[in-house]
Design a protein around this motif. Structure first.
Motif, PDB file in Angstrom:
ATOM      1  N   GLY A  70       0.526  -1.494   0.106  1.00 30.51           N
ATOM      2  CA  GLY A  70       0.017  -0.011   0.123  1.00 30.51           C
ATOM      3  C   GLY A  70       0.561   1.173   0.190  1.00 30.51           C
ATOM      4  N   LYS A  71       0.971   2.232  -1.087  1.00 31.85           N
ATOM      5  CA  LYS A  71       0.731   3.724  -0.839  1.00 31.85           C
ATOM      6  C   LYS A  71      -0.027   4.405  -1.258  1.00 31.85           C
ATOM      7  N   ASN A  72      -1.034   4.103  -1.958  1.00 39.03           N
ATOM      8  CA  ASN A  72      -1.621   5.791  -2.677  1.00 39.03           C
ATOM      9  C   ASN A  72      -2.963   4.849  -1.580  1.00 39.03           C
ATOM     10  N   LYS A  73      -3.402   6.320  -0.583  1.00 41.61           N
ATOM     11  CA  LYS A  73      -4.398   6.765  -0.137  1.00 41.61           C
ATOM     12  C   LYS A  73      -5.732   6.758  -0.905  1.00 41.61           C
ATOM     13  N   LEU A  74      -6.816   5.452  -0.197  1.00 35.51           N
ATOM     14  CA  LEU A  74      -7.954   5.433  -0.993  1.00 35.51           C
ATOM     15  C   LEU A  74      -8.630   6.625  -0.981  1.00 35.51           C
TER      16      LEU A  74
ATOM     17  N   LEU B 254     -11.502   9.637   5.409  1.00 36.50           N
ATOM     18  CA  LEU B 254     -12.698   8.515   5.610  1.00 36.50           C
ATOM     19  C   LEU B 254     -11.533   7.548   6.421  1.00 36.50           C
ATOM     20  N   SER B 255     -10.455   7.131   5.834  1.00 34.78           N
ATOM     21  CA  SER B 255      -9.758   6.184   6.195  1.00 34.78           C
ATOM     22  C   SER B 255      -8.370   6.084   6.633  1.00 34.78           C
ATOM     23  N   PRO B 256      -7.594   7.131   7.038  1.00 30.02           N
ATOM     24  CA  PRO B 256      -6.186   7.306   6.908  1.00 30.02           C
ATOM     25  C   PRO B 256      -5.388   5.845   6.032  1.00 30.02           C
ATOM     26  N   LYS B 257      -5.922   4.890   6.539  1.00 27.45           N
ATOM     27  CA  LYS B 257      -4.421   3.834   6.755  1.00 27.45           C
ATOM     28  C   LYS B 257      -5.199   3.339   5.550  1.00 27.45           C
ATOM     29  N   LYS B 258      -6.151   2.738   4.308  1.00 25.81           N
ATOM     30  CA  LYS B 258      -6.592   2.225   3.899  1.00 25.81           C
ATOM     31  C   LYS B 258      -6.143   2.345   2.375  1.00 25.81           C
ATOM     32  N   THR B 259      -5.634   2.274   1.307  1.00 23.38           N
ATOM     33  CA  THR B 259      -4.886   2.375  -0.117  1.00 23.38           C
ATOM     34  C   THR B 259      -5.838   1.372  -0.629  1.00 23.38           C
ATOM     35  N   LEU B 260      -5.559   2.284  -2.356  1.00 14.97           N
ATOM     36  CA  LEU B 260      -5.630   1.967  -3.444  1.00 14.97           C
ATOM     37  C   LEU B 260      -5.740   0.189  -3.533  1.00 14.97           C
TER      38      LEU B 260
END
Length: 252
Positions: free
Chosen positions: A151-155, A159-165
């Motif tokens: 994970g590098k790109n934020k989703l 809303l949810s800083p730890k979630k990634t694309l």
């Protein structure tokens, strides 16, 4: 004990209980416990909203949620709607504030209607629930490990800083693999369609609950489940995915 280990143990226990309930409980008893789960979800939602509307009573709202869920599962959908709006109106008039009406109605619809879809799905075929579980649980697992590794790109950083694309794509892949295999095993190849749709919609279900928590400034919906937070934190994606499955089979 590490947080990941606690989370894993809690997850295994919850999964075992859920699968056993689907396989071995009488259908009506299972639906009754879904109504109880709905009440807990309503309580958590209402309790979150007390951060902004402190006069909301989470306990009485949860009781109404339980009754509404029973109505959805055993009696009549519209009776549940009427019950929810009558209670919301009663509480809002006492406070003389329309914000209480909208907040209470939202809590009840989100908690009771969405969760009750699990009980309605068992009326179609209990094995569909196992396909649903595989879809969501594999998606959650793949999202965690793929997001943590690549994970590098934020989703949705707001809303949810730890979630990634990358985590989201991993989740979709995991859902398709596990859901597809389980659908094949239970001879429900048509379930690949709702599995594919649910693999995307469940991402929104997760972000939806994150939005709710961010609005009231909390990290978890409650502390009922060690390592996971609350019931909503555990089933937020499942609730949205369940609606997809139920809609698909109702359409068929």
């Amino acid at each position: 004990m590490s947080k990941l280990l606690v989370r894993t143990i809690s997850g295994i226990i919850l999964a075992s209980i859920a699968i056993s309930a689907v396989l071995f409980l009488d259908k009506n008893i299972f639906k009754f416990f879904i109504a109880v789960l709905s009440a807990v979800a309503v309580w958590e939602t209402a309790n979150l909203l007390t951060k902004k509307f402190e006069k909301i009573n989470p306990i009485s709202t949860a009781i109404i949620g339980f009754l509404a869920s029973l109505s959805i599962l055993f009696f009549n959908f519209y009776l549940a709607v009427l019950t929810i709006f009558l209670y919301g109106f009663y509480e809002a008039v006492k406070k003389w504030d329309i914000n209480y009406l909208t907040s209470i109605v939202f809590s009840l619809i989100y908690g009771s209607f969405f969760v009750s879809s699990l009980g309605l799905l068992v009326d179609e075929d209990k094995y569909l629930l196992l396909i649903l579980f595989a879809t969501v649980w594999a998606g959650d697992t793949f999202a965690y490990f793929v997001g943590k590794t690549f994970g590098k790109n934020k989703l949705a950083p707001r809303l949810s800083p730890k979630k990634t694309l990358e985590g989201a794509f991993g989740s979709i892949l995991g859902s398709l693999i596990a859901g597809g295999i389980t659908a094949y095993y239970f001879n429900h190849l048509e379930a690949i369609v709702p599995t594919a749709i649910a693999s995307i919609v469940m991402q929104i279900g997760d972000l939806f609950e994150s939005f709710l928590k961010r609005q009231v400034g909390v990290k978890d919906s409650s502390n009922l489940i060690p390592g996971h937070g609350g019931i909503l934190d555990r089933i937020d994606a499942l609730m949205f995915a369940s609606i997809v499955f139920l809609t698909f089979y109702n359409f068929l």
